[in-house]
Design a protein around this motif. Structure first.
Motif, mmCIF file in Angstrom:
data_model
loop_
_atom_site.group_PDB
_atom_site.id
_atom_site.type_symbol
_atom_site.label_atom_id
_atom_site.label_comp_id
_atom_site.label_asym_id
_atom_site.label_seq_id
_atom_site.Cartn_x
_atom_site.Cartn_y
_atom_site.Cartn_z
ATOM 1 N N UNK A 24 -33.889 -25.824 105.495
ATOM 2 C CA UNK A 24 -32.437 -25.697 105.657
ATOM 3 C C UNK A 24 -31.880 -26.830 106.510
ATOM 4 N N UNK A 25 -32.579 -27.141 107.588
ATOM 5 C CA UNK A 25 -32.132 -28.218 108.471
ATOM 6 C C UNK A 25 -32.140 -29.558 107.731
ATOM 7 N N UNK A 26 -33.183 -29.787 106.950
ATOM 8 C CA UNK A 26 -33.280 -31.040 106.202
ATOM 9 C C UNK A 26 -32.148 -31.160 105.190
ATOM 10 N N UNK A 27 -31.834 -30.060 104.511
ATOM 11 C CA UNK A 27 -30.759 -30.086 103.515
ATOM 12 C C UNK A 27 -29.418 -30.409 104.177
ATOM 13 N N UNK A 39 -24.265 -37.629 95.424
ATOM 14 C CA UNK A 39 -24.935 -36.805 94.406
ATOM 15 C C UNK A 39 -26.170 -36.224 95.066
ATOM 16 N N UNK A 40 -26.296 -34.891 95.048
ATOM 17 C CA UNK A 40 -27.337 -34.214 95.817
ATOM 18 C C UNK A 40 -28.154 -33.303 94.914
ATOM 19 N N UNK A 41 -29.481 -33.463 94.973
ATOM 20 C CA UNK A 41 -30.409 -32.649 94.190
ATOM 21 C C UNK A 41 -31.407 -32.013 95.141
ATOM 22 N N UNK A 42 -31.755 -30.760 94.898
ATOM 23 C CA UNK A 42 -32.850 -30.100 95.600
ATOM 24 C C UNK A 42 -33.947 -29.822 94.583
ATOM 25 N N UNK A 43 -35.176 -30.172 94.923
ATOM 26 C CA UNK A 43 -36.289 -29.983 93.996
ATOM 27 C C UNK A 43 -37.532 -29.581 94.759
ATOM 28 N N UNK A 92 -33.094 -21.814 98.928
ATOM 29 C CA UNK A 92 -32.165 -22.694 99.635
ATOM 30 C C UNK A 92 -30.811 -22.756 98.930
ATOM 31 N N UNK A 93 -30.812 -22.725 97.607
ATOM 32 C CA UNK A 93 -29.549 -22.743 96.866
ATOM 33 C C UNK A 93 -28.698 -21.531 97.222
ATOM 34 N N UNK A 141 -21.601 -21.237 102.844
ATOM 35 C CA UNK A 141 -20.427 -22.050 102.605
ATOM 36 C C UNK A 141 -20.664 -23.546 102.696
ATOM 37 N N UNK A 142 -21.925 -23.971 102.728
ATOM 38 C CA UNK A 142 -22.232 -25.395 102.725
ATOM 39 C C UNK A 142 -21.919 -26.007 101.367
ATOM 40 N N UNK A 143 -21.744 -27.308 101.355
ATOM 41 C CA UNK A 143 -21.623 -27.985 100.068
ATOM 42 C C UNK A 143 -22.882 -27.693 99.259
ATOM 43 N N UNK A 144 -22.691 -27.232 98.039
ATOM 44 C CA UNK A 144 -23.820 -26.890 97.189
ATOM 45 C C UNK A 144 -24.405 -28.153 96.559
ATOM 46 N N UNK A 145 -25.691 -28.087 96.246
ATOM 47 C CA UNK A 145 -26.324 -29.191 95.528
ATOM 48 C C UNK A 145 -25.655 -29.362 94.166
ATOM 49 N N UNK A 146 -25.658 -30.589 93.664
ATOM 50 C CA UNK A 146 -25.137 -30.834 92.332
ATOM 51 C C UNK A 146 -26.087 -30.327 91.260
ATOM 52 N N UNK A 147 -27.379 -30.296 91.578
ATOM 53 C CA UNK A 147 -28.379 -29.835 90.624
ATOM 54 C C UNK A 147 -29.654 -29.468 91.379
ATOM 55 N N UNK A 148 -30.517 -28.708 90.699
ATOM 56 C CA UNK A 148 -31.791 -28.320 91.295
ATOM 57 C C UNK A 148 -32.866 -28.361 90.226
ATOM 58 N N UNK A 149 -34.101 -28.634 90.667
ATOM 59 C CA UNK A 149 -35.248 -28.673 89.769
ATOM 60 C C UNK A 149 -36.392 -27.927 90.446
ATOM 61 N N UNK A 150 -36.967 -26.946 89.743
ATOM 62 C CA UNK A 150 -38.080 -26.169 90.276
ATOM 63 C C UNK A 150 -39.254 -26.264 89.308
ATOM 64 N N UNK A 151 -40.377 -26.767 89.788
ATOM 65 C CA UNK A 151 -41.565 -26.982 88.970
ATOM 66 C C UNK A 151 -42.569 -25.867 89.239
#
Length: 359
Positions: free
Chosen positions: A163-166, A182-186, A198-199, A206-216
């Motif tokens: 969370x802190x890193x995001x 442009x922000x991605x969490x993966x 995290x999403x 209420x944080x700015x949400x990621x634009x996209x996410x990828x989960x492998x």
């Protein structure tokens, strides 16, 4: 006879407490979807991957406790050794992790990458094969967070690190303070679980949400109620030998054991993102293998997210090992998977109008 009655009363008490405490919703309705599977062509690469997995098992053979765990961690950290990687790897102290910068990438575009390893192993170094490729396909600065691992630390310590890193990454790039365009969490496996949780946290705070996410190959549900957790033990050469024995343990016992180890109940959305609200989440791409134990974790998450109106895609490959992406030097299917991620991110930008130039 009195002892028998005491034992029976104790068992009934435990059962009642389990039902009362966990209140686990039956999600079997989510198993009805029909998901296409992308074919894979058996080749020498797959045999070499299986050889590497055997080496992983051999690295800890005969060891117990902490010595076994340290051997596993050392072996995982060596997974990317010997590879030709184009990126610059730059250490960062606070938050702890490393920047992965492919040549010429746009630093306003960022990816937070959360590595897997069952919450007890893995590091930014172990997953450089993935983060190097991510930086290239996303034309972005990747930050691989070095979150705290169990058992030295609590599960929630690692969650807080992510969370802190995001939060930090939204406003800081590799060259200092600068807002992300442009922000991605993966993430993969356990890191995929952290990614999905995290999403929801970003949405709820209420944080700015990621634009996209990828989960492998993500873990989405620690209650272990999905069918593939048992049905795919024999076909999962990575997770099967390590976790297959859990199938012999009654689920209520596993739930209490998970709570003791993680210090959060397995029904908590922090540890099992499938069990929380999946509404109002960003476009998410999930990859899974048709033969891995976590297949139905991915299927259930995708189905529930769609029920609740979130745009989630699930792409499945036939017969791949868990998180086959890390073997991009050996598997053409890993290369295809990264191209699929590239295409997904391009579609997200085209649909949402997210800013930031691309190669």
């Amino acid at each position: 006879m009195e002892a028998v009655w005491i034992l029976l009363a104790f068992v009934l008490l435990v059962v009642a407490a389990t039902v009362l405490v966990f209140r686990i919703e039956d999600l079997s309705r989510l198993d009805q979807g029909d998901y296409p599977v992308r074919p894979a062509v058996p080749g020498d690469g797959q045999q070499r991957v299986l050889g590497r997995l055997r080496e992983l098992g051999e690295s800890a053979r005969g060891l117990k406790g902490k010595a076994r765990l340290l051997a596993l961690r050392r072996h995982m950290d060596g997974l990317s050794e010997g590879l030709t990687l184009a990126s610059e790897f730059r250490h960062n102290d606070a938050p702890r992790g490393e920047w992965v910068l492919a040549p010429g990438v746009d630093h306003r575009r960022r990816v937070l990458y959360i590595h897997g390893g069952a919450w007890v192993a893995g590091s930014p170094r172990s997953h450089r094969a993935i983060t190097d490729r991510f930086s290239r396909i996303a034309n972005a600065a990747v930050f691989a967070v070095d979150y705290r691992l169990m058992p030295e630390h609590r599960f929630m310590d690692g969650v807080r690190d992510c969370r802190r890193a995001y939060t930090w990454l939204l406003e800081h790039g590799p060259d200092g303070p600068a807002r992300a365009e442009f922000m991605v969490v993966a993430g993969d496996s356990a890191g995929g679980s952290h990614t999905l949780a995290l999403l929801a946290w970003a949405r709820d705070t209420g944080l700015r949400q990621a634009d996209a996410a990828v989960a492998l190959s993500p873990s989405t549900d620690l209650t272990l109620t999905a069918p593939s957790n048992r049905d795919n033990i024999a076909t999962d050469p990575l997770l099967g030998p390590v976790f297959g024995g859990l199938a012999k343990i009654p689920l209520p016992v596993l739930w209490w054991g998970t709570w003791a180890a993680f210090r959060v109940p397995p029904t908590s959305p922090v540890a099992s993102p499938l069990r929380g609200s999946l509404a109002h989440l960003p476009p998410t791409l999930i990859h899974a293998s048709s033969t891995e134990m976590l297949l139905d974790n991915a299927r259930r998450y995708a189905a529930k997210a769609r029920e609740e109106g979130s745009p989630v895609e699930l792409h499945t490959w036939a017969g791949m090992v868990h998180v086959w992406h890390i073997f991009v030097d050996l598997l053409p299917e890993a290369e295809a998977a990264f191209e699929d991620i590239r295409d997904f991110l391009a579609r997200v930008e085209a649909t949402t109008g997210a800013r930031g130039r691309r190669n």
